[in-house]
Every structure is written in structure tokens, then in C-alpha cells.
Scaffold this motif. Structure first.
Motif, PDB file in Angstrom:
ATOM      1  N   LYS A  60      -0.037  -3.595   8.326  1.00 61.19           N
ATOM      2  CA  LYS A  60      -0.900  -4.680   7.859  1.00 61.19           C
ATOM      3  C   LYS A  60      -0.093  -5.590   6.934  1.00 61.19           C
ATOM      4  O   LYS A  60       0.475  -5.128   5.943  1.00 61.19           O
ATOM      5  CB  LYS A  60      -2.114  -4.113   7.133  1.00 61.19           C
ATOM      6  CG  LYS A  60      -3.024  -3.279   8.021  1.00 61.19           C
ATOM      7  CD  LYS A  60      -4.175  -2.698   7.223  1.00 61.19           C
ATOM      8  CE  LYS A  60      -5.081  -1.849   8.109  1.00 61.19           C
ATOM      9  NZ  LYS A  60      -6.183  -1.229   7.334  1.00 61.19           N
ATOM     10  N   VAL A 116       6.557  -2.358   2.351  1.00 61.47           N
ATOM     11  CA  VAL A 116       6.231  -1.706   1.078  1.00 61.47           C
ATOM     12  C   VAL A 116       5.431  -0.433   1.339  1.00 61.47           C
ATOM     13  O   VAL A 116       4.387  -0.456   2.002  1.00 61.47           O
ATOM     14  CB  VAL A 116       5.408  -2.653   0.178  1.00 61.47           C
ATOM     15  CG1 VAL A 116       5.210  -2.025  -1.198  1.00 61.47           C
ATOM     16  CG2 VAL A 116       6.108  -4.013   0.053  1.00 61.47           C
ATOM     17  N   ASN A 117       5.887   0.681   0.797  1.00 60.99           N
ATOM     18  CA  ASN A 117       5.230   1.971   1.012  1.00 60.99           C
ATOM     19  C   ASN A 117       4.056   2.213   0.060  1.00 60.99           C
ATOM     20  O   ASN A 117       3.133   2.963   0.387  1.00 60.99           O
ATOM     21  CB  ASN A 117       6.237   3.112   0.866  1.00 60.99           C
ATOM     22  CG  ASN A 117       7.244   3.131   2.001  1.00 60.99           C
ATOM     23  OD1 ASN A 117       6.914   2.799   3.136  1.00 60.99           O
ATOM     24  ND2 ASN A 117       8.481   3.511   1.695  1.00 60.99           N
ATOM     25  N   HIS A 118       4.085   1.592  -1.115  1.00 62.59           N
ATOM     26  CA  HIS A 118       3.069   1.864  -2.131  1.00 62.59           C
ATOM     27  C   HIS A 118       2.078   0.705  -2.207  1.00 62.59           C
ATOM     28  O   HIS A 118       2.414  -0.390  -2.634  1.00 62.59           O
ATOM     29  CB  HIS A 118       3.732   2.085  -3.496  1.00 62.59           C
ATOM     30  CG  HIS A 118       2.775   2.522  -4.557  1.00 62.59           C
ATOM     31  ND1 HIS A 118       3.159   2.692  -5.864  1.00 62.59           N
ATOM     32  CD2 HIS A 118       1.444   2.822  -4.518  1.00 62.59           C
ATOM     33  CE1 HIS A 118       2.113   3.070  -6.581  1.00 62.59           C
ATOM     34  NE2 HIS A 118       1.063   3.152  -5.788  1.00 62.59           N
ATOM     35  N   ARG A 119       0.839   0.997  -1.794  1.00 65.37           N
ATOM     36  CA  ARG A 119      -0.237   0.005  -1.864  1.00 65.37           C
ATOM     37  C   ARG A 119      -1.499   0.662  -2.375  1.00 65.37           C
ATOM     38  O   ARG A 119      -1.848   1.770  -1.969  1.00 65.37           O
ATOM     39  CB  ARG A 119      -0.495  -0.595  -0.482  1.00 65.37           C
ATOM     40  CG  ARG A 119      -1.714  -1.514  -0.433  1.00 65.37           C
ATOM     41  CD  ARG A 119      -2.076  -1.888   0.986  1.00 65.37           C
ATOM     42  NE  ARG A 119      -3.505  -2.129   1.090  1.00 65.37           N
ATOM     43  CZ  ARG A 119      -4.233  -1.992   2.184  1.00 65.37           C
ATOM     44  NH1 ARG A 119      -3.658  -1.599   3.304  1.00 65.37           N
ATOM     45  NH2 ARG A 119      -5.520  -2.215   2.179  1.00 65.37           N
ATOM     46  N   GLU A 120      -2.177  -0.009  -3.291  1.00 62.55           N
ATOM     47  CA  GLU A 120      -3.472   0.447  -3.792  1.00 62.55           C
ATOM     48  C   GLU A 120      -4.464  -0.690  -3.638  1.00 62.55           C
ATOM     49  O   GLU A 120      -4.415  -1.679  -4.379  1.00 62.55           O
ATOM     50  CB  GLU A 120      -3.360   0.887  -5.255  1.00 62.55           C
ATOM     51  CG  GLU A 120      -2.449   2.099  -5.471  1.00 62.55           C
ATOM     52  CD  GLU A 120      -2.349   2.495  -6.930  1.00 62.55           C
ATOM     53  OE1 GLU A 120      -3.115   1.935  -7.754  1.00 62.55           O
ATOM     54  OE2 GLU A 120      -1.497   3.354  -7.245  1.00 62.55           O
ATOM     55  N   ASP A 128       0.986   0.878   7.599  1.00 67.74           N
ATOM     56  CA  ASP A 128       0.127   0.786   8.784  1.00 67.74           C
ATOM     57  C   ASP A 128       0.344  -0.505   9.568  1.00 67.74           C
ATOM     58  O   ASP A 128      -0.365  -0.772  10.544  1.00 67.74           O
ATOM     59  CB  ASP A 128      -1.351   0.886   8.378  1.00 67.74           C
ATOM     60  CG  ASP A 128      -1.698   2.247   7.792  1.00 67.74           C
ATOM     61  OD1 ASP A 128      -1.132   3.242   8.262  1.00 67.74           O
ATOM     62  OD2 ASP A 128      -2.521   2.299   6.857  1.00 67.74           O
ATOM     63  N   PHE A 139       0.175  -4.335  -4.182  1.00 65.38           N
ATOM     64  CA  PHE A 139       1.393  -3.688  -3.697  1.00 65.38           C
ATOM     65  C   PHE A 139       2.325  -3.457  -4.878  1.00 65.38           C
ATOM     66  O   PHE A 139       2.344  -4.250  -5.834  1.00 65.38           O
ATOM     67  CB  PHE A 139       2.110  -4.573  -2.662  1.00 65.38           C
ATOM     68  CG  PHE A 139       1.443  -4.627  -1.319  1.00 65.38           C
ATOM     69  CD1 PHE A 139       1.874  -3.808  -0.284  1.00 65.38           C
ATOM     70  CD2 PHE A 139       0.393  -5.512  -1.077  1.00 65.38           C
ATOM     71  CE1 PHE A 139       1.277  -3.863   0.966  1.00 65.38           C
ATOM     72  CE2 PHE A 139      -0.208  -5.570   0.173  1.00 65.38           C
ATOM     73  CZ  PHE A 139       0.233  -4.743   1.199  1.00 65.38           C
ATOM     74  N   TRP A 159      -4.831 -11.775   3.792  1.00 63.16           N
ATOM     75  CA  TRP A 159      -4.297 -10.902   4.826  1.00 63.16           C
ATOM     76  C   TRP A 159      -3.920 -11.731   6.046  1.00 63.16           C
ATOM     77  O   TRP A 159      -4.567 -12.740   6.351  1.00 63.16           O
ATOM     78  CB  TRP A 159      -5.304  -9.826   5.202  1.00 63.16           C
ATOM     79  CG  TRP A 159      -5.509  -8.824   4.111  1.00 63.16           C
ATOM     80  CD1 TRP A 159      -6.500  -8.807   3.180  1.00 63.16           C
ATOM     81  CD2 TRP A 159      -4.663  -7.713   3.811  1.00 63.16           C
ATOM     82  NE1 TRP A 159      -6.333  -7.756   2.311  1.00 63.16           N
ATOM     83  CE2 TRP A 159      -5.224  -7.056   2.684  1.00 63.16           C
ATOM     84  CE3 TRP A 159      -3.502  -7.190   4.383  1.00 63.16           C
ATOM     85  CZ2 TRP A 159      -4.653  -5.920   2.119  1.00 63.16           C
ATOM     86  CZ3 TRP A 159      -2.938  -6.056   3.831  1.00 63.16           C
ATOM     87  CH2 TRP A 159      -3.499  -5.436   2.717  1.00 63.16           C
ATOM     88  N   CYS A 164       1.281 -12.330  -0.576  1.00 60.26           N
ATOM     89  CA  CYS A 164       1.029 -11.765  -1.899  1.00 60.26           C
ATOM     90  C   CYS A 164       1.675 -12.586  -3.002  1.00 60.26           C
ATOM     91  O   CYS A 164       2.702 -13.247  -2.789  1.00 60.26           O
ATOM     92  CB  CYS A 164       1.557 -10.331  -1.978  1.00 60.26           C
ATOM     93  SG  CYS A 164       0.775  -9.197  -0.824  1.00 60.26           S
ATOM     94  N   ASP A 217       2.389  -3.143   4.829  1.00 56.44           N
ATOM     95  CA  ASP A 217       2.189  -1.751   4.439  1.00 56.44           C
ATOM     96  C   ASP A 217       2.583  -0.811   5.578  1.00 56.44           C
ATOM     97  O   ASP A 217       2.912  -1.268   6.679  1.00 56.44           O
ATOM     98  CB  ASP A 217       0.750  -1.513   3.967  1.00 56.44           C
ATOM     99  CG  ASP A 217      -0.279  -1.502   5.100  1.00 56.44           C
ATOM    100  OD1 ASP A 217       0.111  -1.523   6.293  1.00 56.44           O
ATOM    101  OD2 ASP A 217      -1.478  -1.471   4.794  1.00 56.44           O
ATOM    102  N   CYS A 228       4.072  -9.029   2.191  1.00 61.49           N
ATOM    103  CA  CYS A 228       4.208  -7.578   2.123  1.00 61.49           C
ATOM    104  C   CYS A 228       3.585  -6.955   3.366  1.00 61.49           C
ATOM    105  O   CYS A 228       2.531  -7.401   3.830  1.00 61.49           O
ATOM    106  CB  CYS A 228       3.504  -7.023   0.883  1.00 61.49           C
ATOM    107  SG  CYS A 228       4.282  -7.460  -0.681  1.00 61.49           S
TER     108      CYS A 228
END
Length: 248
Positions: A44, A6-10, A42, A14, A65, A48, A40, A38
Motif C-alpha cells: 500500500k 517502510v516496514n514500520h507503520r502505525e 502489504d 510511517f 493513499w 506522506c 508498506d 511510502c
């Protein structure tokens, strides 16, 4: 448990769109409360829980995590002389499962397949998708990068960034050479990088081998049996895994 890159994480949330959104909602038919893994950009990974599903986005919240690292201790890039048919797709799929870090298709003298820029870009997109799906299936924390087709000269420039460089050469096997690859693995340390070149059907020419050796590549036999172009990369990746993961 399904895994998605997944490219979009805040922070601990996710957001999934596009093809993976379709897969989650239409193929897997997941609902709020269901859980997936999921990963990210990086590398990680997190377990989820789906907390919201709109017409275009699936929102997930991190439950916990995941610290486990499943990547090979060394970075291995597989270079394949463009083979016929779907063999390169097979190499990318299985190579991803076995831990390859990157894939580089190479246009060599005996490559029958010729790709113009438009076809090359379309192929590259498909190859990258295959790598992503295989990385999800094998629970990788990175998706191997797949280059577009490179010339031998372009490959030589790329090779300057690697700690070790090898080329599979069947004449070495026929002549009984059996220790070069073993010596390379013995000399490598965790975190090192290895670029390994495999020819297309018919192999690399003597001229190409000489050029590679002049640029510091080590010619390696891969045992007494002659392997197909789609089999040899799996042999090498398996050997790397055995040496660095199972022999610990």
C-alpha cells in the motif's frame, strides 16, 4: 518524489530508520513538511509528509493513499545461471524495473562463479539491496525477493509451485523455433505465475535441458539472434509487459 519501502507503520503514520533514515536526513537533507512516497509491506502506497525527525527516526503522516497498481498482471520469476562479474546485479536491477516478481541465482554446470556460504550470504544481501533501490526508482509497490544461490535440484523443487515453466535454449532459436514462448503467453491468465530459466555464459548443457524438459519445462527460442545471458531476461520481461499491458 522520492519513494521508500517502510516496514514500520502505525495506522496513518510511517516510521523510517536505518539506511533510509540516513538517506532522507543526510543525502536528501529533507526537513519537516517535505513529502515522499511510502510503501508498506502489504504494497500500500501513500503520499506522506515529514512531521518529526529525531536522532534515529523519521516520522511521517499520510497525506493521501495512492491506489494505482503498477505491477505486472502475472508473476514472473527470473532464474539466472550464475554469470561472471556484476552481470547478475545488472539483471536484478533491470529486471526489477521491468516488473520481475522474484530472482533465483542458479548454480549450473557451466557457471564459472562458485560461492561458499559466507560469500553467498553477502552477495544475497547486496542483490536484495539492488532490487529495493530499483523498485523505489521504478515506483514499484513490491520489492522483488532475491533467493540465495540454488542448485538445479533445489530449483526443480521450487518450480512445482508455478503455473508455467520455461527455459531459454539457444539451440531452439538456431533450429528456427519461434512460437513456444508466444503460445505460453497466450495460455496465461492474469494472476498466473511463470518461472523462466536462463543459462550462464555458454548456456545450459543438453543434459540440463533434458532434465528440465522431463520436469515439464518448455524450451523456448527468443528470436533469431543469440542474446547474452544478461540481455535475455529483459527480452522476456519486455515481451510479457507488451502482451499483458500494451496489447490490452
Amino acid at each position: 518524489m522520492q519513494r521508500y519501502f517502510v516496514n514500520h507503520r502505525e495506522n496513518d503514520h510511517f516510521f523510517i530508520t536505518g539506511d533510509d533514515y540516513h538517506h532522507i536526513t543526510r543525502v536528501m537533507r529533507m526537513n519537516v513538511g517535505d513529502e515522499i512516497i511510502c510503501v508498506d509491506p502489504d504494497g500500500k502506497a501513500a503520499q506522506c509528509k515529514l512531521v518529526n525527525i529525531t536522532s534515529e527516526v523519521v516520522e511521517l503522516e499520510v497525506v493521501q493513499w495512492i491506489e494505482k497498481n503498477v505491477e505486472l498482471p502475472v508473476d514472473v520469476t527470473i532464474v539466472s545461471g550464475l554469470p561472471k562479474g556484476d552481470k547478475l546485479e545488472w539483471i536484478i536491477q533491470k529486471g526489477t524495473e521491468l516488473g520481475a516478481h522474484q530472482f533465483i541465482p542458479c548454480m549450473s554446470a557451466r557457471s564459472i562463479v562458485k560461492l561458499d556460504e559466507k560469500k553467498a550470504n553477502k552477495k544475497k544481501d547486496r542483490w536484495q539491496k539492488i532490487a529495493k533501490e530499483a523498485a523505489e526508482q521504478s515506483h514499484r509497490i513490491i520489492v522483488p525477493h532475491v533467493y540465495g544461490p540454488q542448485s538445479l535440484q533445489q530449483l526443480l523443487e521450487i518450480s512445482k509451485n508455478y503455473d508455467y515453466k520455461c527455459v531459454a535454449y539457444e539451440e531452439s532459436s538456431k533450429q528456427g523455433e519461434s512460437s513456444a514462448f508466444h503460445q505460453v503467453l497466450k495460455g496465461m491468465s492474469r494472476g498466473d505465475s511463470l518461472l523462466f530459466i536462463f543459462g550462464p555464459e555458454g548456456g545450459l548443457t543438453e543434459k540440463e535441458i533434458t532434465l528440465l524438459e522431463d520436469e515439464g519445462f518448455i524450451s523456448c527460442g527468443l528470436g533469431p539472434r543469440i542474446l547474452r545471458t544478461e540481455t535475455a531476461p529483459s527480452y522476456v520481461l519486455s515481451a510479457v509487459s507488451y502482451h499483458f499491458e500494451l496489447m490490452e
